[in-house]
Design an enzyme around this catalytic site. Structure first.
Site, PDB file in Angstrom:
ATOM      1  CE  LYS A 128      38.204  41.794  50.848  1.00 12.93           C
ATOM      2  NZ  LYS A 128      39.467  41.126  51.162  1.00 12.93           N
ATOM      3  CD  GLN A 129      36.234  39.147  47.255  1.00 13.67           C
ATOM      4  OE1 GLN A 129      36.871  39.356  48.280  1.00 13.67           O
ATOM      5  NE2 GLN A 129      36.813  38.855  46.112  1.00 13.67           N
ATOM      6  CD1 TRP A 170      41.309  35.162  44.033  1.00 10.55           C
ATOM      7  CD2 TRP A 170      39.516  34.296  43.030  1.00 10.55           C
ATOM      8  NE1 TRP A 170      40.218  35.909  44.426  1.00 10.55           N
ATOM      9  CE2 TRP A 170      39.099  35.399  43.828  1.00 10.55           C
ATOM     10  CE3 TRP A 170      38.553  33.608  42.320  1.00 10.55           C
ATOM     11  CZ2 TRP A 170      37.764  35.815  43.906  1.00 10.55           C
ATOM     12  CZ3 TRP A 170      37.216  34.023  42.408  1.00 10.55           C
ATOM     13  CH2 TRP A 170      36.839  35.114  43.189  1.00 10.55           C
ATOM     14  CG  ASP A 171      43.421  38.732  42.209  1.00  8.21           C
ATOM     15  OD1 ASP A 171      43.142  37.831  43.012  1.00  8.21           O
ATOM     16  OD2 ASP A 171      43.520  39.921  42.535  1.00  8.21           O
ATOM     17  CD  GLU A 192      39.993  37.267  50.933  1.00  6.18           C
ATOM     18  OE1 GLU A 192      40.088  38.495  51.135  1.00  6.18           O
ATOM     19  OE2 GLU A 192      40.870  36.598  50.375  1.00  6.18           O
TER      20      GLU A 192
HETATM   21  O1  IFM Z   1      42.292  37.765  45.486  1.00  5.54           O
HETATM   22  C1  IFM Z   1      41.842  38.886  46.147  1.00  5.54           C
HETATM   23  C2  IFM Z   1      40.782  38.473  47.125  1.00  5.54           C
HETATM   24  O2  IFM Z   1      39.700  37.886  46.459  1.00  5.54           O
HETATM   25  C3  IFM Z   1      40.313  39.651  47.923  1.00  5.54           C
HETATM   26  N1  IFM Z   1      41.424  40.298  48.592  1.00  5.54           N
HETATM   27  C4  IFM Z   1      42.465  40.732  47.680  1.00  5.54           C
HETATM   28  C5  IFM Z   1      42.977  39.588  46.832  1.00  5.54           C
HETATM   29  C6  IFM Z   1      44.031  40.082  45.841  1.00  5.54           C
HETATM   30  O3  IFM Z   1      43.465  40.930  44.890  1.00  5.54           O
END
Ligand code: IFM
Length: 691
Positions: A542-543, A302-303, A443
């Site tokens: 995580k984010q 999705w990046d 995640e």
């Molecule tokens: O798409 C990301 C994900 O959101 C977090 N882990 C790494 C992936 C690739 O950059």
């Protein structure tokens, strides 16, 4: 050179990071910023986008090709390279204005200077010039050619390698485990005539040199997927054409931050990395680690849609269109994945390879201590990918005004994604549709219910699908589809902010252990341990997750809600993904935390030359470049600091500049028109430019 990244001094331990920082690429191929005497163990890689291979049951990943720039110097029979003696002086540099890598190293008996590029004019071409200048008179021996040793993470990928020398040219034909054939042609031009083949892919030149005398070698190398060939022009012509083509792209992506050299360099560096990934011809997508190697299997995440497409839509719409065409081509793969899991419509691959093939393993992480595979549910449950893609189609249209993308497959992508969600959702006794057993952007919390980010992004997908079905009624067979979509849209559960304005990331999140990031870190059993193993029972994420929702769909929630969520979630966020900081930066700007956002912007923009990024997810290597972080930094600068707003017919600017900078100027395209924007603390101007 104002915009050059330069490292002085030689440290062996820098070889991996420098390979990333000094990479050259053109969207089709990438070559890591490594030294000529390096080999697979120093992660030399000529990486190719969009062609994949699987060795047995190992992870399927992109190809690295044999290295055509291998070069070693011997003096009076003794090898003299960085492996043999510490250089007297050493410098590597990347000129962001021309896309040229250079190296200057001084050894006791000679100096080596090299220059290399990945051509932006012909994206199959890599070129390098090496010049040796003797300091001592004597017999020099140069060994050069195509190194048959390849750095593979899950290889070897070529089961058959055929090399042949013809004059000063080396040809390579490699057959992959899946039967795919790649060819490489490398042509050498050398200032000495005493060159002899040393093996099937290497040469040696024996030259008696006086002090001050030079030996030079030009290498032009190309990769072919079919039977085609290339007529190599000389290094100088190829270089000039490359620089011209690169400069044109750079001019379209012009951005400058005024009053602060650090920030200005950081944004230039991010744009460099992004330009190294733009491909307008092949529609193969942009891998999460760009062209820096096989990490993350060379797959597209999705990046691409959320972090990269906005840059290309503003600066080179043809590249942005190619990214969406990749998803259109991948629709059958996404439909097959949905069917495999018992759903309708299109469930896009979490780690997507050609034709939408899913590369994500069920055990995507390993325990670094025991080596045991760790079960992860990314591919099965990270359903938001099928909402991120429709979102990107809408963003592309908003920026470019190019509605033909919907006619040419985009409408089907959106509607198929919506059909997937219709079949995935569960109708519960409250009469609402819930999205259960999912993973949001964070995640570390798997198999959760009603992840707020996912549910709101799905709502957007359904809105877009309703628009598509209404606009193109004859394209969709199911006569009841529109009614089903409208009903689903009305009854989709959408988590609302609590009394304090905070949106619960998923059902039950507030009940998890309230521990901060630093305290949780103390529970790691090894530095490399996968945080998902210790964070899942806690509030540590995580984010950016709710923060991503508020940044991507800014009109959904009022300012107080944005502020409440920023304040609540930031302390729980590990920023364990390079995608996190820029999202928080954008949210911070919406909340007027301009200085906090500035720090996050810098962190994102500098990640590949000064930043610290995770190299391991458990026992799995995840190093390489971080395009999403670069794209996120660009988004922060343009949509955040400058407040670019494309919602109306005419773009507008609403700047919020940090004190550290005095202004930003940038060029962009909107609906076929070219603009030059300039913002300062007191002023914002937008001028239409002639193409
Ligand atoms: O798409 C990301 C994900 O959101 C977090 N882990 C790494 C992936 C690739 O950059």
């Amino acid at each position: 050179m104002k915009y050059a990244l330069t490292h002085h001094g030689y440290r062996k331990e820098d070889c991996v990071q420098e390979g990333n920082s000094f990479l050259v690429g053109n969207g089709h191929i990438g070559y890591r910023g490594t030294l000529e005497e390096y080999r697979a163990s120093e992660q030399v890689a000529w990486n190719l986008v969009g062609i994949y291979d699987q060795r047995g049951s190992k992870w399927r990943e992109s190809f690295n090709l044999p290295n055509p720039f291998f070069f070693e110097t011997y003096f009076e029979g003794k090898r003299e390279t960085v492996h043999d003696c510490h250089p007297i002086k050493h410098e590597v540099s990347l000129d962001l204005e021309t896309g040229l890598f250079s190296r200057h190293t001084e050894f006791p008996t000679y100096t080596i200077a090299s220059e290399r590029f990945a051509s932006h004019e012909d994206d199959r071409l890599l070129a390098e010039r090496i010049v040796i200048k003797a300091k001592k008179a004597g017999r020099y021996r140069f060994v050069f050619g195509v190194d048959p040793e390849i750095w593979d993470i899950h290889g070897p990928h070529f089961i058959a390698k055929e090399f042949a020398i013809d004059g000063l040219s080396v040809s390579f034909k490699g057959t992959g485990n899946e039967g795919g054939v790649l060819r490489e042609q490398a042509q050498y031009q050398c200032s000495s005539s005493s060159v002899h083949p040393l093996s099937e892919s290497m040469f040696e030149a024996l030259v008696d040199m006086d002090a001050g005398q030079e030996f030079s070698l030009d290498v032009l190398a190309a990769v072919f997927e079919g039977e085609e060939s290339m007529e190599f022009l000389g290094f100088d012509v190829a270089k000039e054409r490359h620089v011209q083509a690169y400069s044109r792209k750079r001019a379209n992506a012009y951005i400058e931050i005024q009053g602060n050299e650090e920030a200005d360099f950081a944004i230039h560096y991010s744009v460099y990395q992004l330009l190294a990934l733009g491909d307008s011809k092949r529609a193969r997508g942009i891998p999460a680690r760009g062209v820096s190697g096989q990490t993350y299997k060379g797959a597209i995440f999705w990046d691409q849609e959320i972090f990269l497409l906005p840059f290309f839509a503003l600066t080179d719409p043809s590249v942005a269109r190619g990214l969406l065409e990749y998803r259109i081509k991948s629709l059958p793969g996404a439909q097959a994945k949905a069917e495999e899991f018992g759903f309708e419509g299109a469930f896009y691959a979490w780690e997507s390879q050609e034709n939408g093939k899913e590369a994500c393993s069920k055990y995507n992480v390993t325990d670094p201590v025991t080596g045991a595979p760790v079960r992860t549910y990314f591919s099965e449950r990270q359903i938001h990918i099928s909402a991120d893609i429709p979102h990107a189609f809408a963003e592309y249209y908003k920026t470019t005004g190019d509605a033909s993308i919907f006619q040419e497959g985009g409408a089907e992508v959106i509607v198929e994604c919506a059909r997937f969600f219709l079949s995935f959702a569960k109708e519960r006794p409250d009469g609402l549709f819930h999205l259960e057993d999912v993973i949001g952007p964070d995640e570390y919390h798997e198999k959760v219910a009603d992840n707020a980010f996912t549910n709101y992004m799905v709502k957007k997908t359904i809105d877009l699908a309703i628009e598509m079905v209404t606009r193109f009624p004859n394209r969709f067979e199911d006569p009841a589809l529109l009614k089903r979509l409208v009903d689903f849209r009305q009854r989709l559960y959408l988590p609302r902010p609590n009394k304090g304005g905070v949106i619960e990331q998923f059902q039950g999140y507030f009940d998890l252990e309230d521990v901060g990031v630093k305290d949780l870190a103390k529970r790691l059993t090894s530095e490399k341990q996968y945080w998902g193993q210790i964070a899942s029972s806690t509030r540590v994420i995580k984010q950016a997750d709710v923060a991503a929702l508020l940044s991507l769909l800014p009109d959904e929630f009022p300012l107080e809600v944005k502020k409440a969520n920023l304040e609540f979630y930031l302390p729980y966020t590990e920023h364990g993904s390079s995608l996190s900081s820029s999202m928080y930066g954008l949210l911070g700007l919406a909340c007027d935390d301009v200085e906090g956002s500035y720090a996050l912007f810098l962190k994102s923009a500098k990640i590949d030359y000064e930043g610290a990024s995770k190299q391991w997810a458990g026992g799995v290597y995840i190093g390489g470049t971080h395009p999403a972080s670069n794209g996120g930094a660009y988004i922060d600068a343009v949509y955040g600091f400058c407040g670019l707003d494309l919602r109306g017919n005419i773009p507008s600017l609403h700047p919020k500049l940090p004190q550290e900078i005095s202004g930003i100027r940038f060029r962009f395209q909107h609906r076929g028109k070219h603009y030059f924007a300039s913002v300062t603390h007191d002023d914002a101007t937008l001028k239409e430019e002639l193409e």
